[in-house]
Design a protein around this motif. Sequence first.
Motif, PDB file in Angstrom:
ATOM      1  N   PRO A 112      15.069  22.894  22.877  1.00 53.24           N
ATOM      2  CA  PRO A 112      15.667  24.060  22.212  1.00 53.24           C
ATOM      3  C   PRO A 112      14.635  25.163  21.986  1.00 53.24           C
ATOM      4  CG  PRO A 112      15.285  22.301  20.633  1.00 53.24           C
ATOM      5  CD  PRO A 112      14.949  21.735  21.983  1.00 53.24           C
ATOM      6  N   TYR A 113      15.112  26.402  21.956  1.00 50.91           N
ATOM      7  CA  TYR A 113      14.227  27.555  21.767  1.00 50.91           C
ATOM      8  C   TYR A 113      13.450  27.492  20.461  1.00 50.91           C
ATOM      9  CZ  TYR A 113      16.707  29.631  25.710  1.00 50.91           C
ATOM     10  OH  TYR A 113      17.240  29.868  26.941  1.00 50.91           O
ATOM     11  N   LYS A 114      13.961  26.753  19.484  1.00 48.87           N
ATOM     12  CA  LYS A 114      13.256  26.657  18.204  1.00 48.87           C
ATOM     13  C   LYS A 114      11.876  26.010  18.357  1.00 48.87           C
ATOM     14  CE  LYS A 114      15.267  22.273  16.609  1.00 48.87           C
ATOM     15  NZ  LYS A 114      14.066  21.477  16.579  1.00 48.87           N
ATOM     16  N   ASP A 115      11.630  25.365  19.514  1.00 50.26           N
ATOM     17  CA  ASP A 115      10.349  24.705  19.761  1.00 50.26           C
ATOM     18  C   ASP A 115       9.306  25.631  20.391  1.00 50.26           C
ATOM     19  OD1 ASP A 115      11.369  22.352  18.736  1.00 50.26           O
ATOM     20  OD2 ASP A 115      11.781  21.459  20.695  1.00 50.26           O
ATOM     21  N   VAL A 116       9.622  26.900  20.552  1.00 47.32           N
ATOM     22  CA  VAL A 116       8.715  27.815  21.251  1.00 47.32           C
ATOM     23  C   VAL A 116       7.328  27.844  20.619  1.00 47.32           C
ATOM     24  CG1 VAL A 116       8.281  30.253  21.770  1.00 47.32           C
ATOM     25  CG2 VAL A 116      10.465  29.247  22.351  1.00 47.32           C
ATOM     26  N   ARG A 117       7.242  27.903  19.308  1.00 50.09           N
ATOM     27  CA  ARG A 117       5.916  27.925  18.654  1.00 50.09           C
ATOM     28  C   ARG A 117       5.105  26.687  19.013  1.00 50.09           C
ATOM     29  NH1 ARG A 117       6.198  30.661  12.700  1.00 50.09           N
ATOM     30  NH2 ARG A 117       7.261  32.542  13.405  1.00 50.09           N
ATOM     31  N   LYS A 118       5.764  25.534  19.030  1.00 48.87           N
ATOM     32  CA  LYS A 118       5.097  24.277  19.412  1.00 48.87           C
ATOM     33  C   LYS A 118       4.623  24.366  20.867  1.00 48.87           C
ATOM     34  CE  LYS A 118       7.538  20.604  20.331  1.00 48.87           C
ATOM     35  NZ  LYS A 118       8.423  19.451  20.259  1.00 48.87           N
ATOM     36  N   TRP A 119       5.462  24.935  21.742  1.00 51.71           N
ATOM     37  CA  TRP A 119       5.103  25.069  23.164  1.00 51.71           C
ATOM     38  C   TRP A 119       3.906  25.987  23.340  1.00 51.71           C
ATOM     39  CZ3 TRP A 119      10.765  26.405  24.892  1.00 51.71           C
ATOM     40  CH2 TRP A 119      11.568  25.262  24.763  1.00 51.71           C
ATOM     41  N   ILE A 120       3.868  27.070  22.569  1.00 53.03           N
ATOM     42  CA  ILE A 120       2.742  28.006  22.657  1.00 53.03           C
ATOM     43  C   ILE A 120       1.450  27.302  22.267  1.00 53.03           C
ATOM     44  CG2 ILE A 120       1.716  30.089  21.633  1.00 53.03           C
ATOM     45  CD1 ILE A 120       4.631  31.198  21.447  1.00 53.03           C
ATOM     46  N   GLU A 121       1.489  26.536  21.197  1.00 58.63           N
ATOM     47  CA  GLU A 121       0.292  25.805  20.770  1.00 58.63           C
ATOM     48  C   GLU A 121      -0.122  24.778  21.827  1.00 58.63           C
ATOM     49  OE1 GLU A 121      -1.777  26.608  18.310  1.00 58.63           O
ATOM     50  OE2 GLU A 121      -0.362  28.287  18.120  1.00 58.63           O
ATOM     51  N   GLU A 122       0.853  24.081  22.391  1.00 52.35           N
ATOM     52  CA  GLU A 122       0.562  23.110  23.444  1.00 52.35           C
ATOM     53  C   GLU A 122      -0.052  23.810  24.667  1.00 52.35           C
ATOM     54  OE1 GLU A 122       3.022  19.937  26.177  1.00 52.35           O
ATOM     55  OE2 GLU A 122       3.747  20.274  24.138  1.00 52.35           O
ATOM     56  N   MET A 123       0.464  24.990  24.979  1.00 49.57           N
ATOM     57  CA  MET A 123      -0.069  25.767  26.105  1.00 49.57           C
ATOM     58  C   MET A 123      -1.517  26.151  25.839  1.00 49.57           C
ATOM     59  SD  MET A 123       0.855  26.933  29.038  1.00 49.57           S
ATOM     60  CE  MET A 123       0.500  28.150  30.280  1.00 49.57           C
ATOM     61  N   LYS A 124      -1.823  26.591  24.629  1.00 50.52           N
ATOM     62  CA  LYS A 124      -3.191  26.978  24.284  1.00 50.52           C
ATOM     63  C   LYS A 124      -4.145  25.799  24.406  1.00 50.52           C
ATOM     64  CE  LYS A 124      -1.980  30.787  21.189  1.00 50.52           C
ATOM     65  NZ  LYS A 124      -1.913  31.216  19.773  1.00 50.52           N
ATOM     66  N   VAL A 125      -3.730  24.628  23.935  1.00 51.60           N
ATOM     67  CA  VAL A 125      -4.566  23.430  24.038  1.00 51.60           C
ATOM     68  C   VAL A 125      -4.800  23.070  25.502  1.00 51.60           C
ATOM     69  CG1 VAL A 125      -4.611  20.924  23.591  1.00 51.60           C
ATOM     70  CG2 VAL A 125      -3.929  22.515  21.775  1.00 51.60           C
ATOM     71  N   TRP A 126      -3.749  23.170  26.313  1.00 46.92           N
ATOM     72  CA  TRP A 126      -3.860  22.859  27.739  1.00 46.92           C
ATOM     73  C   TRP A 126      -4.832  23.829  28.424  1.00 46.92           C
ATOM     74  CZ3 TRP A 126      -1.549  25.281  32.276  1.00 46.92           C
ATOM     75  CH2 TRP A 126      -1.684  24.513  33.428  1.00 46.92           C
ATOM     76  N   LEU A 127      -4.733  25.123  28.079  1.00 42.80           N
ATOM     77  CA  LEU A 127      -5.651  26.112  28.662  1.00 42.80           C
ATOM     78  C   LEU A 127      -7.092  25.827  28.256  1.00 42.80           C
ATOM     79  CD1 LEU A 127      -3.582  29.381  28.179  1.00 42.80           C
ATOM     80  CD2 LEU A 127      -4.125  28.280  30.350  1.00 42.80           C
TER      81      LEU A 127
END
Length: 161
Positions: free
Chosen positions: A111-126
């Motif tokens: 769900p779109y409500k998880d976007v903040r979590k996805w952004i943080e996960e993306m930053k960690v991956w980068l």
Amino acid sequence: MEKSYENSETGCCPRFDPQPWDEKEITFQEKLFVKDHVRSFFHIPLNFGKIMVRNMEKIQAADAVAPEQVVLSDEKSLWGADIYIAVTKDVPGAEMAKISGTFLTKVFEGPYKDVRKWIEEMKVWLESKAKEMKKMYFFYTTCPKCARYYGKNYVVILAQV
């Protein structure tokens, strides 16, 4: 408006295959897009459907529908986002934009409500790749209606590095 992807199961958005987009490096060299602006309230789009219909009508009239549907969103503020719709050529009456750069991509589902979590996960991956993000785009792969039909709501984050 005619359906933009008649060969899809829904007649709207094609079924998305995450494999070519997940944890990949892609390069855009002056990739051509129609650019528009969507009004938002705390990142919730208010007129996205209307903006998409208006632009897809222009794109179809110009015979500029891209073979792969890519719609990027630049979530610039709580109150609006710029959207970029990939096209094959200039579209009369539309604002055009070209995007160039190298991007690391990661696919998320939920769900779109998880976007903040996805952004943080993306930053960690980068960080794990020793890469610094210059800009972030969201690729919403299907409309909400098609996401319900397919049973998956995929979002790709593209981080320009």
